[in-house]
Design a protein around this motif. Structure first.
Motif, PDB file in Angstrom:
ATOM      1  N   PHE A 192     -30.241  -5.446 -31.026  1.00  0.00           N
ATOM      2  CA  PHE A 192     -30.538  -6.625 -31.845  1.00  0.00           C
ATOM      3  C   PHE A 192     -32.043  -6.841 -31.974  1.00  0.00           C
ATOM      4  O   PHE A 192     -32.470  -7.807 -32.575  1.00  0.00           O
ATOM      5  CB  PHE A 192     -29.883  -7.864 -31.258  1.00  0.00           C
ATOM      6  N   ARG A 193     -32.811  -5.958 -31.354  1.00  0.00           N
ATOM      7  CA  ARG A 193     -34.276  -5.980 -31.416  1.00  0.00           C
ATOM      8  C   ARG A 193     -34.856  -7.328 -30.979  1.00  0.00           C
ATOM      9  O   ARG A 193     -35.758  -7.876 -31.597  1.00  0.00           O
ATOM     10  CB  ARG A 193     -34.780  -5.561 -32.802  1.00  0.00           C
ATOM     11  N   VAL A 194     -34.273  -7.836 -29.891  1.00  0.00           N
ATOM     12  CA  VAL A 194     -34.830  -9.020 -29.235  1.00  0.00           C
ATOM     13  C   VAL A 194     -36.025  -8.609 -28.387  1.00  0.00           C
ATOM     14  O   VAL A 194     -37.029  -9.304 -28.308  1.00  0.00           O
ATOM     15  CB  VAL A 194     -33.756  -9.708 -28.373  1.00  0.00           C
ATOM     16  N   GLY A 195     -35.879  -7.440 -27.747  1.00  0.00           N
ATOM     17  CA  GLY A 195     -36.946  -6.918 -26.915  1.00  0.00           C
ATOM     18  C   GLY A 195     -36.857  -5.410 -26.836  1.00  0.00           C
ATOM     19  O   GLY A 195     -35.924  -4.799 -27.366  1.00  0.00           O
ATOM     20  N   PRO A 196     -37.809  -4.772 -26.163  1.00  0.00           N
ATOM     21  CA  PRO A 196     -37.793  -3.317 -26.054  1.00  0.00           C
ATOM     22  C   PRO A 196     -36.620  -2.831 -25.211  1.00  0.00           C
ATOM     23  O   PRO A 196     -35.997  -3.589 -24.477  1.00  0.00           O
ATOM     24  CB  PRO A 196     -39.136  -2.998 -25.387  1.00  0.00           C
ATOM     25  N   THR A 197     -36.334  -1.534 -25.307  1.00  0.00           N
ATOM     26  CA  THR A 197     -35.189  -0.944 -24.608  1.00  0.00           C
ATOM     27  C   THR A 197     -35.255  -1.206 -23.110  1.00  0.00           C
ATOM     28  O   THR A 197     -34.228  -1.481 -22.480  1.00  0.00           O
ATOM     29  CB  THR A 197     -35.139   0.576 -24.876  1.00  0.00           C
ATOM     30  N   ASP A 198     -36.442  -1.130 -22.530  1.00  0.00           N
ATOM     31  CA  ASP A 198     -36.569  -1.346 -21.087  1.00  0.00           C
ATOM     32  C   ASP A 198     -36.877  -2.797 -20.747  1.00  0.00           C
ATOM     33  O   ASP A 198     -37.250  -3.116 -19.610  1.00  0.00           O
ATOM     34  CB  ASP A 198     -37.654  -0.428 -20.512  1.00  0.00           C
ATOM     35  N   GLY A 199     -36.701  -3.702 -21.725  1.00  0.00           N
ATOM     36  CA  GLY A 199     -37.053  -5.096 -21.485  1.00  0.00           C
ATOM     37  C   GLY A 199     -35.921  -5.948 -20.954  1.00  0.00           C
ATOM     38  O   GLY A 199     -36.141  -7.101 -20.581  1.00  0.00           O
ATOM     39  N   TYR A 200     -34.687  -5.398 -20.930  1.00  0.00           N
ATOM     40  CA  TYR A 200     -33.558  -6.197 -20.444  1.00  0.00           C
ATOM     41  C   TYR A 200     -33.459  -6.132 -18.928  1.00  0.00           C
ATOM     42  O   TYR A 200     -33.662  -5.076 -18.321  1.00  0.00           O
ATOM     43  CB  TYR A 200     -32.238  -5.725 -21.045  1.00  0.00           C
ATOM     44  N   HIS A 222     -39.901  -4.994 -35.947  1.00  0.00           N
ATOM     45  CA  HIS A 222     -39.783  -4.061 -34.814  1.00  0.00           C
ATOM     46  C   HIS A 222     -38.904  -2.856 -35.098  1.00  0.00           C
ATOM     47  O   HIS A 222     -38.252  -2.327 -34.192  1.00  0.00           O
ATOM     48  CB  HIS A 222     -39.285  -4.801 -33.568  1.00  0.00           C
ATOM     49  N   PHE A 223     -38.897  -2.368 -36.327  1.00  0.00           N
ATOM     50  CA  PHE A 223     -38.161  -1.136 -36.628  1.00  0.00           C
ATOM     51  C   PHE A 223     -38.841   0.081 -36.006  1.00  0.00           C
ATOM     52  O   PHE A 223     -38.173   1.069 -35.684  1.00  0.00           O
ATOM     53  CB  PHE A 223     -38.013  -0.959 -38.145  1.00  0.00           C
ATOM     54  N   SER A 224     -40.133   0.022 -35.841  1.00  0.00           N
ATOM     55  CA  SER A 224     -40.847   1.175 -35.279  1.00  0.00           C
ATOM     56  C   SER A 224     -40.419   1.457 -33.847  1.00  0.00           C
ATOM     57  O   SER A 224     -40.569   2.582 -33.360  1.00  0.00           O
ATOM     58  CB  SER A 224     -42.360   0.929 -35.324  1.00  0.00           C
ATOM     59  N   GLU A 225     -39.853   0.466 -33.164  1.00  0.00           N
ATOM     60  CA  GLU A 225     -39.430   0.645 -31.778  1.00  0.00           C
ATOM     61  C   GLU A 225     -37.984   1.066 -31.644  1.00  0.00           C
ATOM     62  O   GLU A 225     -37.478   1.161 -30.524  1.00  0.00           O
ATOM     63  CB  GLU A 225     -39.642  -0.674 -30.979  1.00  0.00           C
ATOM     64  N   HIS A 226     -37.284   1.324 -32.765  1.00  0.00           N
ATOM     65  CA  HIS A 226     -35.847   1.587 -32.656  1.00  0.00           C
ATOM     66  C   HIS A 226     -35.412   2.666 -33.631  1.00  0.00           C
ATOM     67  O   HIS A 226     -35.276   2.424 -34.836  1.00  0.00           O
ATOM     68  CB  HIS A 226     -35.062   0.295 -32.918  1.00  0.00           C
ATOM     69  N   ALA A 227     -35.144   3.872 -33.099  1.00  0.00           N
ATOM     70  CA  ALA A 227     -34.805   5.019 -33.949  1.00  0.00           C
ATOM     71  C   ALA A 227     -33.484   4.825 -34.674  1.00  0.00           C
ATOM     72  O   ALA A 227     -33.340   5.229 -35.839  1.00  0.00           O
ATOM     73  CB  ALA A 227     -34.755   6.289 -33.098  1.00  0.00           C
ATOM     74  N   ILE A 228     -32.481   4.226 -34.006  1.00  0.00           N
ATOM     75  CA  ILE A 228     -31.174   4.044 -34.649  1.00  0.00           C
ATOM     76  C   ILE A 228     -31.313   3.140 -35.856  1.00  0.00           C
ATOM     77  O   ILE A 228     -30.768   3.421 -36.939  1.00  0.00           O
ATOM     78  CB  ILE A 228     -30.151   3.470 -33.646  1.00  0.00           C
ATOM     79  N   TRP A 229     -32.074   2.066 -35.699  1.00  0.00           N
ATOM     80  CA  TRP A 229     -32.226   1.160 -36.827  1.00  0.00           C
ATOM     81  C   TRP A 229     -33.082   1.757 -37.937  1.00  0.00           C
ATOM     82  O   TRP A 229     -32.866   1.469 -39.109  1.00  0.00           O
ATOM     83  CB  TRP A 229     -32.778  -0.195 -36.377  1.00  0.00           C
ATOM     84  N   ARG A 230     -34.007   2.606 -37.608  1.00  0.00           N
ATOM     85  CA  ARG A 230     -34.762   3.293 -38.663  1.00  0.00           C
ATOM     86  C   ARG A 230     -33.822   4.179 -39.480  1.00  0.00           C
ATOM     87  O   ARG A 230     -33.944   4.269 -40.713  1.00  0.00           O
ATOM     88  CB  ARG A 230     -35.894   4.119 -38.055  1.00  0.00           C
TER      89      ARG A 230
END
Length: 323
Positions: free
Chosen positions: A134-142, A248-256
């Motif tokens: 959901f691009r709330v935060g980075p992958t390692d941010g949870y 924050h699309f640049s941080e998420h390959a699936i969403w790109r």
């Protein structure tokens, strides 16, 4: 808001007969004894739940249909996780007739037995996955501890209410595009010409139905659609489309990848002469939006932009001058 009627109904669905089910013996009521439970017989499957909010004096004869995303229900459009009123209040306040759906297999639409009717068990979304999808935060941010979570700087999502938001997620199934499309078509059979506002997976279905039923889909508003049809001919008279993208699309390959599929579809629509407006919010100097644009802290502003676009594309008068 001056409502004439609030009603609910189901659309779609087909009868199925269950056979060779074991007869169980269980207790179903408080203080009662066990009884036999026989699940052999006829059931309905593939239905969708719809709730309608009908105005006494609508701003348009064209209603708005709200279609949610994957693993979600119509609750997405109701009250936001931090208690603010959702688009289901904003749209009727602006004079629109609104139909909000729980799609096939979600929420009040109900389930069907598996593997007897559906071949696979349901998929359940974790908070770990959702934080980055959901691009709330980075992958390692949870982190399991809310105080140790790391959101994107300036995130517009109500991060403090993320756990509360997770309470509304429901199981989902893969491979149900055909039965879900059939239910959305059954809704269009009832409403007639309508505007479809779809989020994520619902946005992908909106793009598909605009191709299959251009006479009934008068306009499409797709909030970060997660897919687009690649096997349909573009109709000669294609309805106008508005597509919104957050940050924050640049941080998420699936969403790109998802976005690339949709942008290719939008390019094909433009080549065919359709009016397609894409709004990249960061390019418009609007930063921090998550995947859930309608839940972010600037959602009222985004909704105002959507309704202004709808009035312009459908040649509707401003609310203040429509009598």
């Amino acid at each position: 808001m001056d409502l004439k009627e609030i009603r609910s109904f189901f659309v779609g669905g087909n009868p199925v007969t269950l056979r060779r089910q074991p007869v169980l013996r269980q207790r179903l009521a408080q203080g009662a004894t066990e009884r036999h439970i026989n699940m052999n017989g006829d059931i309905m499957t593939g239905q969708m739940y719809v709730q309608a909010f009908i105005q006494r004096n609508p701003c348009s004869d064209i209603p708005v249909l709200l279609w949610h995303g994957g693993g979600m229900t119509g609750v997405n459009w109701e009250t936001m996780p931090d208690g603010r009123p959702g688009w289901l209040q904003g749209l009727p306040n602006d004079g629109w007739n609104v139909y909000v759906c729980d799609a096939v297999e979600r929420g009040r639409a109900g389930w069907s037995p598996y593997p007897e009717v559906w071949s696979q068990p349901p998929l359940f979304r974790t908070k770990n996955e959702a934080w980055q999808m959901f691009r709330v935060g980075p992958t390692d941010g949870y982190h399991t501890d809310p105080l140790r979570r790391r959101a994107f700087p300036g995130s517009r999502f109500p991060v403090a209410e993320f756990d509360y938001f997770a309470c509304q997620w429901v199981p989902r199934w893969s491979g149900h595009e055909t039965i879900t499309t059939a239910a959305y078509e059954a809704l269009l059979d009832i409403t007639g010409p309508a505007i479809v506002i779809g989020h994520s997976q619902g946005g992908g279905f909106a793009l598909r139905l605009a191709m299959q039923r251009p006479e009934d889909v008068q306009a499409v508003v797709a909030l970060e659609p997660s897919g687009a049809p690649d096997d349909l001919l573009i109709p000669r008279l294609c309805p106008p489309h508005l597509v919104l993208w957050g940050d924050h699309f640049s941080e998420h390959a699936i969403w790109r990848d998802y976005r690339g599929t949709v942008e290719k579809h939008c390019s094909q629509l433009r080549l065919a002469g359709a009016r397609v407006d894409e709004r990249d919010l960061p390019a418009l100097d609007i930063h921090g939006n998550s995947h859930f644009l309608m839940l972010d802290n600037n959602s009222d502003m985004l909704l105002a932009g959507v309704t202004t676009w709808l009035r312009s594309r459908l040649s509707l008068p401003d609310r203040g001058t429509d009598g």
